[in-house]
Scaffold this motif. Structure first.
Motif, PDB file in Angstrom:
ATOM      1  N   ASN A  69       0.787  -1.217   0.000  1.00 49.19           N
ATOM      2  CA  ASN A  69       0.000   0.000   0.000  1.00 49.19           C
ATOM      3  C   ASN A  69       0.825   1.276   0.000  1.00 49.19           C
ATOM      4  O   ASN A  69       0.806   2.067   0.935  1.00 49.19           O
ATOM      5  CB  ASN A  69      -0.984  -0.020   1.167  1.00 49.19           C
ATOM      6  N   GLN A  70       1.513   1.493  -1.079  1.00 48.32           N
ATOM      7  CA  GLN A  70       2.326   2.677  -1.307  1.00 48.32           C
ATOM      8  C   GLN A  70       1.827   3.383  -2.559  1.00 48.32           C
ATOM      9  O   GLN A  70       0.861   2.975  -3.178  1.00 48.32           O
ATOM     10  CB  GLN A  70       3.780   2.281  -1.495  1.00 48.32           C
ATOM     11  N   SER A  71       2.532   4.433  -2.946  1.00 50.49           N
ATOM     12  CA  SER A  71       2.213   5.091  -4.208  1.00 50.49           C
ATOM     13  C   SER A  71       3.488   5.293  -5.012  1.00 50.49           C
ATOM     14  O   SER A  71       4.585   5.308  -4.477  1.00 50.49           O
ATOM     15  CB  SER A  71       1.511   6.426  -3.968  1.00 50.49           C
ATOM     16  N   VAL A  72       3.302   5.434  -6.312  1.00 49.57           N
ATOM     17  CA  VAL A  72       4.381   5.712  -7.254  1.00 49.57           C
ATOM     18  C   VAL A  72       3.987   7.008  -7.948  1.00 49.57           C
ATOM     19  O   VAL A  72       2.882   7.115  -8.483  1.00 49.57           O
ATOM     20  CB  VAL A  72       4.512   4.571  -8.288  1.00 49.57           C
ATOM     21  N   SER A  73       4.857   8.003  -7.941  1.00 42.58           N
ATOM     22  CA  SER A  73       4.469   9.318  -8.460  1.00 42.58           C
ATOM     23  C   SER A  73       4.291   9.341  -9.978  1.00 42.58           C
ATOM     24  O   SER A  73       3.460  10.077 -10.486  1.00 42.58           O
ATOM     25  CB  SER A  73       5.463  10.381  -8.025  1.00 42.58           C
ATOM     26  N   ASP A  74       5.057   8.575 -10.735  1.00 41.37           N
ATOM     27  CA  ASP A  74       4.933   8.526 -12.189  1.00 41.37           C
ATOM     28  C   ASP A  74       4.753   7.075 -12.615  1.00 41.37           C
ATOM     29  O   ASP A  74       5.718   6.318 -12.737  1.00 41.37           O
ATOM     30  CB  ASP A  74       6.172   9.134 -12.855  1.00 41.37           C
ATOM     31  N   ALA A  75       3.509   6.714 -12.860  1.00 39.78           N
ATOM     32  CA  ALA A  75       3.183   5.326 -13.187  1.00 39.78           C
ATOM     33  C   ALA A  75       3.807   4.856 -14.490  1.00 39.78           C
ATOM     34  O   ALA A  75       3.980   3.655 -14.696  1.00 39.78           O
ATOM     35  CB  ALA A  75       1.665   5.159 -13.253  1.00 39.78           C
ATOM     36  N   SER A  76       4.183   5.790 -15.367  1.00 35.77           N
ATOM     37  CA  SER A  76       4.766   5.374 -16.651  1.00 35.77           C
ATOM     38  C   SER A  76       6.147   4.748 -16.477  1.00 35.77           C
ATOM     39  O   SER A  76       6.676   4.152 -17.411  1.00 35.77           O
ATOM     40  CB  SER A  76       4.839   6.555 -17.623  1.00 35.77           C
ATOM     41  N   THR A  77       6.729   4.859 -15.287  1.00 33.50           N
ATOM     42  CA  THR A  77       8.028   4.233 -15.032  1.00 33.50           C
ATOM     43  C   THR A  77       7.904   2.734 -14.810  1.00 33.50           C
ATOM     44  O   THR A  77       8.913   2.035 -14.762  1.00 33.50           O
ATOM     45  CB  THR A  77       8.729   4.871 -13.821  1.00 33.50           C
ATOM     46  N   LEU A  78       6.684   2.244 -14.695  1.00 34.58           N
ATOM     47  CA  LEU A  78       6.441   0.815 -14.482  1.00 34.58           C
ATOM     48  C   LEU A  78       5.971   0.178 -15.784  1.00 34.58           C
ATOM     49  O   LEU A  78       5.269   0.800 -16.579  1.00 34.58           O
ATOM     50  CB  LEU A  78       5.376   0.614 -13.405  1.00 34.58           C
ATOM     51  N   ALA A  79       6.316  -1.064 -15.984  1.00 34.45           N
ATOM     52  CA  ALA A  79       5.917  -1.797 -17.188  1.00 34.45           C
ATOM     53  C   ALA A  79       4.801  -2.778 -16.873  1.00 34.45           C
ATOM     54  O   ALA A  79       4.533  -3.078 -15.709  1.00 34.45           O
ATOM     55  CB  ALA A  79       7.118  -2.559 -17.742  1.00 34.45           C
ATOM     56  N   GLY A  80       4.165  -3.301 -17.894  1.00 32.58           N
ATOM     57  CA  GLY A  80       3.200  -4.378 -17.741  1.00 32.58           C
ATOM     58  C   GLY A  80       1.764  -3.939 -17.532  1.00 32.58           C
ATOM     59  O   GLY A  80       0.950  -4.713 -17.041  1.00 32.58           O
ATOM     60  N   TRP A  81       1.392  -2.729 -17.932  1.00 34.16           N
ATOM     61  CA  TRP A  81       0.032  -2.226 -17.705  1.00 34.16           C
ATOM     62  C   TRP A  81      -0.973  -2.900 -18.617  1.00 34.16           C
ATOM     63  O   TRP A  81      -0.712  -3.147 -19.782  1.00 34.16           O
ATOM     64  CB  TRP A  81      -0.010  -0.723 -17.933  1.00 34.16           C
ATOM     65  N   TYR A  82      -2.171  -3.180 -18.071  1.00 39.32           N
ATOM     66  CA  TYR A  82      -3.268  -3.708 -18.886  1.00 39.32           C
ATOM     67  C   TYR A  82      -4.597  -3.288 -18.277  1.00 39.32           C
ATOM     68  O   TYR A  82      -4.686  -2.994 -17.088  1.00 39.32           O
ATOM     69  CB  TYR A  82      -3.186  -5.235 -19.024  1.00 39.32           C
ATOM     70  N   LYS A  83      -5.618  -3.255 -19.117  1.00 34.39           N
ATOM     71  CA  LYS A  83      -6.982  -2.955 -18.681  1.00 34.39           C
ATOM     72  C   LYS A  83      -7.776  -4.248 -18.660  1.00 34.39           C
ATOM     73  O   LYS A  83      -7.515  -5.168 -19.422  1.00 34.39           O
ATOM     74  CB  LYS A  83      -7.674  -2.003 -19.651  1.00 34.39           C
ATOM     75  N   SER A  84      -8.784  -4.270 -17.844  1.00 34.52           N
ATOM     76  CA  SER A  84      -9.685  -5.410 -17.787  1.00 34.52           C
ATOM     77  C   SER A  84     -10.393  -5.583 -19.120  1.00 34.52           C
ATOM     78  O   SER A  84     -10.674  -4.608 -19.821  1.00 34.52           O
ATOM     79  CB  SER A  84     -10.730  -5.176 -16.698  1.00 34.52           C
ATOM     80  N   SER A  85     -10.705  -6.811 -19.458  1.00 39.12           N
ATOM     81  CA  SER A  85     -11.469  -7.067 -20.678  1.00 39.12           C
ATOM     82  C   SER A  85     -12.894  -6.531 -20.532  1.00 39.12           C
ATOM     83  O   SER A  85     -13.608  -6.395 -21.513  1.00 39.12           O
ATOM     84  CB  SER A  85     -11.499  -8.563 -20.980  1.00 39.12           C
ATOM     85  N   TYR A  86     -13.309  -6.193 -19.320  1.00 41.58           N
ATOM     86  CA  TYR A  86     -14.634  -5.611 -19.081  1.00 41.58           C
ATOM     87  C   TYR A  86     -14.651  -4.111 -19.355  1.00 41.58           C
ATOM     88  O   TYR A  86     -15.700  -3.504 -19.374  1.00 41.58           O
ATOM     89  CB  TYR A  86     -15.090  -5.866 -17.643  1.00 41.58           C
ATOM     90  N   SER A  87     -13.495  -3.494 -19.535  1.00 42.15           N
ATOM     91  CA  SER A  87     -13.432  -2.073 -19.847  1.00 42.15           C
ATOM     92  C   SER A  87     -13.884  -1.869 -21.287  1.00 42.15           C
ATOM     93  O   SER A  87     -13.496  -2.606 -22.177  1.00 42.15           O
ATOM     94  CB  SER A  87     -12.004  -1.544 -19.700  1.00 42.15           C
ATOM     95  N   GLY A  88     -14.668  -0.857 -21.502  1.00 41.66           N
ATOM     96  CA  GLY A  88     -15.159  -0.576 -22.844  1.00 41.66           C
ATOM     97  C   GLY A  88     -14.096   0.083 -23.704  1.00 41.66           C
ATOM     98  O   GLY A  88     -13.035   0.485 -23.217  1.00 41.66           O
ATOM     99  N   PRO A  89     -14.360   0.236 -24.986  1.00 39.27           N
ATOM    100  CA  PRO A  89     -13.394   0.831 -25.908  1.00 39.27           C
ATOM    101  C   PRO A  89     -13.263   2.347 -25.767  1.00 39.27           C
ATOM    102  O   PRO A  89     -12.382   2.955 -26.336  1.00 39.27           O
ATOM    103  CB  PRO A  89     -13.954   0.462 -27.286  1.00 39.27           C
ATOM    104  N   SER A  90     -14.146   2.977 -24.989  1.00 36.72           N
ATOM    105  CA  SER A  90     -14.164   4.438 -24.910  1.00 36.72           C
ATOM    106  C   SER A  90     -13.065   5.018 -24.028  1.00 36.72           C
ATOM    107  O   SER A  90     -12.868   6.226 -24.018  1.00 36.72           O
ATOM    108  CB  SER A  90     -15.521   4.906 -24.386  1.00 36.72           C
ATOM    109  N   ASN A  91     -12.352   4.184 -23.281  1.00 35.78           N
ATOM    110  CA  ASN A  91     -11.311   4.652 -22.353  1.00 35.78           C
ATOM    111  C   ASN A  91     -11.852   5.643 -21.341  1.00 35.78           C
ATOM    112  O   ASN A  91     -11.202   6.602 -20.974  1.00 35.78           O
ATOM    113  CB  ASN A  91     -10.119   5.265 -23.100  1.00 35.78           C
ATOM    114  N   GLY A  92     -13.071   5.428 -20.889  1.00 35.62           N
ATOM    115  CA  GLY A  92     -13.699   6.310 -19.920  1.00 35.62           C
ATOM    116  C   GLY A  92     -13.095   6.163 -18.540  1.00 35.62           C
ATOM    117  O   GLY A  92     -11.938   6.477 -18.319  1.00 35.62           O
TER     118      GLY A  92
END
Length: 74
Positions: free
Chosen positions: A5-28
């Motif tokens: 339970n910490q935070s990272v100030s710039d998430a782009s420094t981490l690799a491996g990002w993905y969205k759930s398949s339940y997320s719609g195409p609108s990127n809302g």
């Protein structure tokens, strides 16, 4: 990333990002989760260089289980 339970100030420094398949195409209102880290980083998909929260595996598992049980409503 260290322990739970910490935070990272710039998430782009981490690799491996993905969205759930339940997320719609609108990127809302989507969250992204990153694979391959000792903790589970979570960020807002609209702010890839913004902050990320990092949860312990146990905390993240408990959250996902609660979502699946419908504990947070619609």
């Amino acid at each position: 990333m260290a322990s739970a339970n910490q935070s990272v100030s710039d998430a782009s420094t981490l690799a491996g990002w993905y969205k759930s398949s339940y997320s719609g195409p609108s990127n809302g209102d989507c969250l992204e989760v990153a694979r391959g880290h000792a903790t589970i980083p979570v960020r807002d998909s609209k702010r890839p260089t913004g902050p990320a929260l990092a949860f312990s595996p146990g905390s993240w598992s408990a959250f996902v289980a609660a979502v699946r049980r419908g504990e947070f409503g619609a």
